[in-house]
Design a protein around this motif. Structure first.
Motif, PDB file in Angstrom:
ATOM      1  N   LEU B  56       4.545  18.776  -3.795  1.00 38.77           N
ATOM      2  CA  LEU B  56       4.371  17.325  -3.673  1.00 38.77           C
ATOM      3  C   LEU B  56       5.397  16.671  -4.576  1.00 38.77           C
ATOM      4  N   VAL B  57       6.301  15.934  -3.985  1.00 41.76           N
ATOM      5  CA  VAL B  57       7.369  15.307  -4.762  1.00 41.76           C
ATOM      6  C   VAL B  57       7.233  13.797  -4.704  1.00 41.76           C
ATOM      7  N   GLN B  58       7.535  13.198  -5.837  1.00 47.74           N
ATOM      8  CA  GLN B  58       7.469  11.738  -5.951  1.00 47.74           C
ATOM      9  C   GLN B  58       8.879  11.163  -5.848  1.00 47.74           C
ATOM     10  N   GLY B  59       8.968  10.014  -5.241  1.00 47.14           N
ATOM     11  CA  GLY B  59      10.255   9.372  -5.098  1.00 47.14           C
ATOM     12  C   GLY B  59      10.225   7.947  -5.594  1.00 47.14           C
ATOM     13  N   ILE B  60      11.255   7.230  -5.221  1.00 48.81           N
ATOM     14  CA  ILE B  60      11.337   5.824  -5.622  1.00 48.81           C
ATOM     15  C   ILE B  60      10.489   4.967  -4.693  1.00 48.81           C
ATOM     16  N   LYS B  61      10.222   3.754  -5.115  1.00 50.47           N
ATOM     17  CA  LYS B  61       9.520   2.752  -4.314  1.00 50.47           C
ATOM     18  C   LYS B  61       8.103   3.182  -3.932  1.00 50.47           C
ATOM     19  N   GLY B  62       7.512   4.084  -4.694  1.00 55.99           N
ATOM     20  CA  GLY B  62       6.137   4.488  -4.450  1.00 55.99           C
ATOM     21  C   GLY B  62       5.943   5.512  -3.346  1.00 55.99           C
ATOM     22  N   PHE B  63       7.009   6.097  -2.861  1.00 51.13           N
ATOM     23  CA  PHE B  63       6.922   7.107  -1.807  1.00 51.13           C
ATOM     24  C   PHE B  63       6.713   8.505  -2.391  1.00 51.13           C
ATOM     25  N   GLU B  64       6.072   9.345  -1.595  1.00 51.24           N
ATOM     26  CA  GLU B  64       5.929  10.749  -1.923  1.00 51.24           C
ATOM     27  C   GLU B  64       6.055  11.561  -0.637  1.00 51.24           C
ATOM     28  N   SER B  72       6.288  24.029   8.500  1.00 46.42           N
ATOM     29  CA  SER B  72       7.697  23.600   8.565  1.00 46.42           C
ATOM     30  C   SER B  72       7.787  22.079   8.569  1.00 46.42           C
ATOM     31  N   SER B  73       7.039  21.470   7.653  1.00 44.81           N
ATOM     32  CA  SER B  73       7.012  20.014   7.639  1.00 44.81           C
ATOM     33  C   SER B  73       7.318  19.467   6.246  1.00 44.81           C
ATOM     34  N   PHE B  74       7.744  18.239   6.245  1.00 42.67           N
ATOM     35  CA  PHE B  74       8.062  17.532   4.988  1.00 42.67           C
ATOM     36  C   PHE B  74       7.779  16.060   5.260  1.00 42.67           C
ATOM     37  N   ASN B  75       6.504  15.720   5.351  1.00 38.63           N
ATOM     38  CA  ASN B  75       6.096  14.371   5.726  1.00 38.63           C
ATOM     39  C   ASN B  75       6.160  13.412   4.557  1.00 38.63           C
ATOM     40  N   LEU B  76       6.565  12.204   4.861  1.00 32.64           N
ATOM     41  CA  LEU B  76       6.706  11.137   3.864  1.00 32.64           C
ATOM     42  C   LEU B  76       5.467  10.262   3.901  1.00 32.64           C
ATOM     43  N   ARG B  77       4.973   9.885   2.709  1.00 34.48           N
ATOM     44  CA  ARG B  77       3.738   9.080   2.663  1.00 34.48           C
ATOM     45  C   ARG B  77       3.887   7.948   1.658  1.00 34.48           C
ATOM     46  N   LYS B  78       3.102   6.916   1.932  1.00 35.70           N
ATOM     47  CA  LYS B  78       2.972   5.834   0.961  1.00 35.70           C
ATOM     48  C   LYS B  78       1.564   5.275   1.127  1.00 35.70           C
ATOM     49  N   PRO B  79       0.822   5.085   0.035  1.00 37.60           N
ATOM     50  CA  PRO B  79      -0.576   4.670   0.150  1.00 37.60           C
ATOM     51  C   PRO B  79      -0.760   3.234   0.618  1.00 37.60           C
ATOM     52  N   SER B  80       0.178   2.356   0.301  1.00 43.06           N
ATOM     53  CA  SER B  80       0.039   0.957   0.670  1.00 43.06           C
ATOM     54  C   SER B  80       1.417   0.380   0.956  1.00 43.06           C
ATOM     55  N   VAL B  81       1.630   0.040   2.208  1.00 42.99           N
ATOM     56  CA  VAL B  81       2.963  -0.400   2.639  1.00 42.99           C
ATOM     57  C   VAL B  81       3.175  -1.884   2.341  1.00 42.99           C
ATOM     58  N   HIS B  82       4.385  -2.201   1.935  1.00 43.80           N
ATOM     59  CA  HIS B  82       4.787  -3.584   1.669  1.00 43.80           C
ATOM     60  C   HIS B  82       5.743  -4.031   2.755  1.00 43.80           C
ATOM     61  N   TRP B  83       5.830  -5.334   3.003  1.00 44.04           N
ATOM     62  CA  TRP B  83       6.716  -5.829   4.069  1.00 44.04           C
ATOM     63  C   TRP B  83       8.149  -5.382   3.837  1.00 44.04           C
ATOM     64  N   SER B  84       8.539  -5.232   2.563  1.00 43.92           N
ATOM     65  CA  SER B  84       9.919  -4.841   2.256  1.00 43.92           C
ATOM     66  C   SER B  84      10.213  -3.387   2.595  1.00 43.92           C
ATOM     67  N   ASP B  85       9.175  -2.631   2.974  1.00 53.11           N
ATOM     68  CA  ASP B  85       9.397  -1.241   3.378  1.00 53.11           C
ATOM     69  C   ASP B  85       9.904  -1.119   4.804  1.00 53.11           C
ATOM     70  N   ALA B  86       9.923  -2.210   5.544  1.00 56.17           N
ATOM     71  CA  ALA B  86      10.440  -2.167   6.911  1.00 56.17           C
ATOM     72  C   ALA B  86      11.900  -1.734   6.882  1.00 56.17           C
ATOM     73  N   ALA B  87      12.192  -0.631   7.548  1.00 57.64           N
ATOM     74  CA  ALA B  87      13.534  -0.025   7.492  1.00 57.64           C
ATOM     75  C   ALA B  87      13.527   1.186   8.420  1.00 57.64           C
ATOM     76  N   GLU B  88      14.632   1.888   8.424  1.00 58.39           N
ATOM     77  CA  GLU B  88      14.690   3.150   9.150  1.00 58.39           C
ATOM     78  C   GLU B  88      14.716   4.285   8.131  1.00 58.39           C
ATOM     79  N   TYR B  89      13.960   5.324   8.430  1.00 53.22           N
ATOM     80  CA  TYR B  89      13.790   6.434   7.513  1.00 53.22           C
ATOM     81  C   TYR B  89      14.318   7.712   8.150  1.00 53.22           C
ATOM     82  N   PHE B  90      15.087   8.441   7.353  1.00 53.63           N
ATOM     83  CA  PHE B  90      15.700   9.665   7.840  1.00 53.63           C
ATOM     84  C   PHE B  90      15.299  10.844   6.973  1.00 53.63           C
ATOM     85  N   CYS B  91      14.888  11.905   7.633  1.00 51.43           N
ATOM     86  CA  CYS B  91      14.653  13.185   6.971  1.00 51.43           C
ATOM     87  C   CYS B  91      15.929  14.019   7.126  1.00 51.43           C
TER      88      CYS B  91
END
Lengths: 113, 113
Positions: B56-64, B72-91
Motif C-alpha cells: 500500500l503506497v501513499q502519494g500526493i493529493k491524498g491518493f493511495e 496483477s493489479s495496482f488500483n488507485l484510491r481516494k477516500p473523498s474526491v474533490h472537484w479539483s481531482d477531475a483529470a485523466e489518470y494514467f497507470c
C-alpha cells in the motif's frame, strides 16, 4: 524558471513539410523522452535518450528523427509530416532510469492538414 | 513485453464520494508501477510509485494505491474526491531495462458537484 519547456505549443502544418518540435530542460537530467498522445492509445514512446549523443527508438519511431547534441535539448523532427502524425507531443526528462519518475512538459499540439 | 490495461475509459463520481481507478498489468518479473495525473492542457505529474516493500503506497493529493500480485493489479484510491481531482489518470509500468515506461490508455475522471 527551472523546468522543462516545449515549443511551439501549437503548430499547424501541411502534409510533406518538415516540422521540428523543441524541448529544453534546465535540470541537467540525463534521460529525455518524446511521447505522443492519441485518443484510445494513451501515451506512446517515440524516442528516448540516455545522455548527449545517445538516442534510441521507442514504440513508434517511424517518421521521426531526434538528436541530442546538448544534455538540455532534445528536438524531435518530422521529416515529411503525414496526417497520421497529428497528435499531442510530450517531452519528458528523468534523473535516472531506475526511478521511473518522469517530468513532463506541457505538450505541443501538432495538426497536419 | 509489458503492458498496462485501464478498463474504465470514463468514470464519474460525486464530490465527497470515494474513488477507485483500476489498473491491470502484464509483466514477467516484479513490476515497477506508477500512477500519473494529467490536468486539462497540462503534462503528466507523478502521483505515486511502487517498487517493492509495503504493497500500500501513499502519494500526493491524498491518493493511495495497492499492489496485488495475485490479481496483477495496482488500483488507485481516494477516500473523498474533490472537484479539483477531475483529470485523466494514467497507470504505467517500467520495462526490464528500466528505461521505458509503458502507459495504460488512461481513465478520465469527472466529478459531479
Amino acid at each position: 524558471d527551472a523546468g522543462i519547456t516545449q515549443s511551439p505549443r501549437y503548430k499547424i502544418t501541411e502534409t510533406g513539410r518538415q516540422v521540428t518540435l523543441m524541448c529544453h530542460q534546465t535540470w541537467s537530467h540525463s534521460y529525455m523522452f518524446w511521447y505522443r498522445q492519441d485518443l484510445g492509445h494513451g501515451l506512446r514512446l517515440i524516442y528516448y535518450s540516455a545522455a548527449a549523443d545517445i538516442t534510441d527508438k521507442g514504440e513508434v519511431p517511424d517518421g521521426y528523427v531526434v538528436s541530442r547534441s546538448k544534455t538540455e535539448n532534445f528536438p524531435l523532427t518530422l521529416e515529411s509530416a503525414t496526417r497520421s502524425q497529428t497528435s499531442v507531443y510530450f517531452c519528458a526528462s528523468s534523473e535516472s532510469k531506475e526511478t521511473g519518475e518522469l517530468f513532463f512538459g506541457e505538450g505541443s499540439r501538432l495538426t497536419v492538414l | 513485453a509489458q503492458s498496462v490495461t485501464q478498463p474504465d475509459i470514463h468514470i464519474t463520481v460525486s464530490e465527497g464520494a470515494s474513488l477507485e481507478l483500476r489498473c491491470n498489468y502484464s509483466y514477467g518479473a516484479t513490476p515497477y508501477l506508477f500512477w500519473y495525473v494529467q490536468s486539462p492542457g497540462q503534462g503528466l505529474q507523478l502521483l505515486l510509485k511502487y517498487f517493492s516493500g509495503d504493497t500500500l503506497v501513499q502519494g500526493i493529493k491524498g491518493f493511495e494505491a495497492e499492489f496485488k500480485r495475485s490479481q496483477s493489479s495496482f488500483n488507485l484510491r481516494k477516500p473523498s474526491v474533490h472537484w479539483s481531482d477531475a483529470a485523466e489518470y494514467f497507470c504505467a509500468v517500467v520495462n526490464n531495462a528500466g528505461n521505458m515506461l509503458t502507459f495504460g490508455g488512461g481513465t478520465r475522471l469527472m466529478v459531479k458537484p
